[in-house]
Design an enzyme around this catalytic site. Structure first.
Site, PDB file in Angstrom:
ATOM      1  N   GLU A  49       7.020  -8.530 -45.118  1.00 36.67           N
ATOM      2  CA  GLU A  49       6.270  -9.034 -46.243  1.00 36.67           C
ATOM      3  C   GLU A  49       5.068  -8.834 -45.364  1.00 36.67           C
ATOM      4  O   GLU A  49       4.337  -8.761 -44.540  1.00 36.67           O
ATOM      5  CB  GLU A  49       6.435 -10.782 -46.170  1.00 36.67           C
ATOM      6  CG  GLU A  49       7.523 -11.128 -47.170  1.00 36.67           C
ATOM      7  CD  GLU A  49       7.587 -12.219 -48.003  1.00 36.67           C
ATOM      8  OE1 GLU A  49       6.819 -13.268 -47.016  1.00 36.67           O
ATOM      9  OE2 GLU A  49       8.805 -12.879 -48.219  1.00 36.67           O
ATOM     10  N   ASP A  60      -2.045 -21.021 -49.073  1.00 38.10           N
ATOM     11  CA  ASP A  60      -2.618 -20.905 -47.333  1.00 38.10           C
ATOM     12  C   ASP A  60      -2.594 -21.871 -46.604  1.00 38.10           C
ATOM     13  O   ASP A  60      -3.874 -22.169 -47.367  1.00 38.10           O
ATOM     14  CB  ASP A  60      -2.470 -19.412 -47.028  1.00 38.10           C
ATOM     15  CG  ASP A  60      -1.796 -18.388 -47.689  1.00 38.10           C
ATOM     16  OD1 ASP A  60      -0.134 -18.327 -47.065  1.00 38.10           O
ATOM     17  OD2 ASP A  60      -1.554 -17.559 -48.624  1.00 38.10           O
TER      18      ASP A  60
END
Length: 269
Positions: A49, A60
């Protein structure tokens, strides 16, 4: 059969679990990303990824936020990231690559231009964190025409109805977020993950990868026992931060972290 589907099918036939590392493209420097991708494969990665740097990565935590900042200092763009994938493909035609990021860079580039660029680069899947399947009508046909797997997130709070709906719009695998929070923010409850993933398997035929909270070989093995694959992000990105001025040391540190996870997962077969 897509490259992602083929790899996951082969692993299942072997009784093995997928190891899916995440790094942010352009971090610590755009010139190092392709080499780091090859390092991950050599250490045991089955799928990569690759994060697209973004100024507001809302899902995040601080570790990946800082990685985005480091990459953006070099003006790493979505086009640059596609160029990195294309360069990677010159010497690796087997390892699937999933682009992970946010909608804004894709929208700014233009959906069709992005889809064309992704297919030309040899990309296999796209995970757009802030694009729910109900709003993917513009991109879904473009991805399907170019054999790009759309991958969506499932949360601990996702309802059964929505799990089914997301699965209908997904291919390749679904990404189960193991915690309620941002990346790198908490320690996972493996028993709870096991119960949830078992339930998700009852509602979808797609493989289930589990991410957020995989930090070492022990947690990788524990999650691997109950899933089809483990997705490792923040601990790798933090390693990159700590070795950003030492390219050789960085590659060794990533290998030393990822290879034991590979061994731990293979011990389950």
């Amino acid at each position: 059969m897509s490259r992602i589907e083929g790899v996951l099918k082969s692993l299942k036939e072997q009784g093995r679990k997928a190891l899916i590392p995440y790094i942010t493209a352009g971090d610590p420097h755009p010139d190092q990303t392709v080499g780091l991708m090859h390092t991950l494969v050599a250490a045991g990665a089955d799928i990569i990824e690759l994060g697209v740097p973004f100024s507001d990565p809302m899902a995040d935590g601080p570790v990946i936020q800082l990685a985005c900042e480091r990459a953006l200092k070099f003006n790493t763009s979505l086009r640059d990231v596609l160029g990195m994938v294309k360069e990677f493909r010159k010497t690796d035609s087997d390892t699937p690559v999933v682009l992970m990021g946010y909608l804004n860079p894709m929208e700014a580039m233009g959906y069709e231009a992005f889809a064309d660029g992704a297919a030309d680069a040899g990309l296999d899947g796209v995970l757009t964190v802030d694009l729910p399947p109900e709003e993917a009508d513009q991109v879904a046909p473009l991805f399907a025409e170019r054999k790009l797997d759309p991958i969506f997130l499932l949360a601990p709070t996702t309802t059964d109805e929505r799990i089914r709906a997301i699965s209908e719009h997904s291919s390749g695998y679904v990404y189960y977020v193991s915690i309620k929070g941002v990346t790198g923010s908490a320690t996972i409850d493996v028993d709870e993950v096991a119960r949830k993933v078992a339930h998700v398997h009852e509602l979808t035929a797609l493989p289930v990868g589990v991410g957020f909270g995989i930090r070492d070989a022990e947690t990788a093995a524990a999650v691997g026992r109950v899933s089809d694959g483990v997705i490792v992000g923040s601990v790798l990105v933090d390693t990159i931060a700590r070795h950003q001025t030492d390219p050789d040391g960085l590659r060794k540190a990533l290998t030393d972290l990822l290879h034991p996870m590979r061994e731990a997962l293979d011990s389950l077969s």
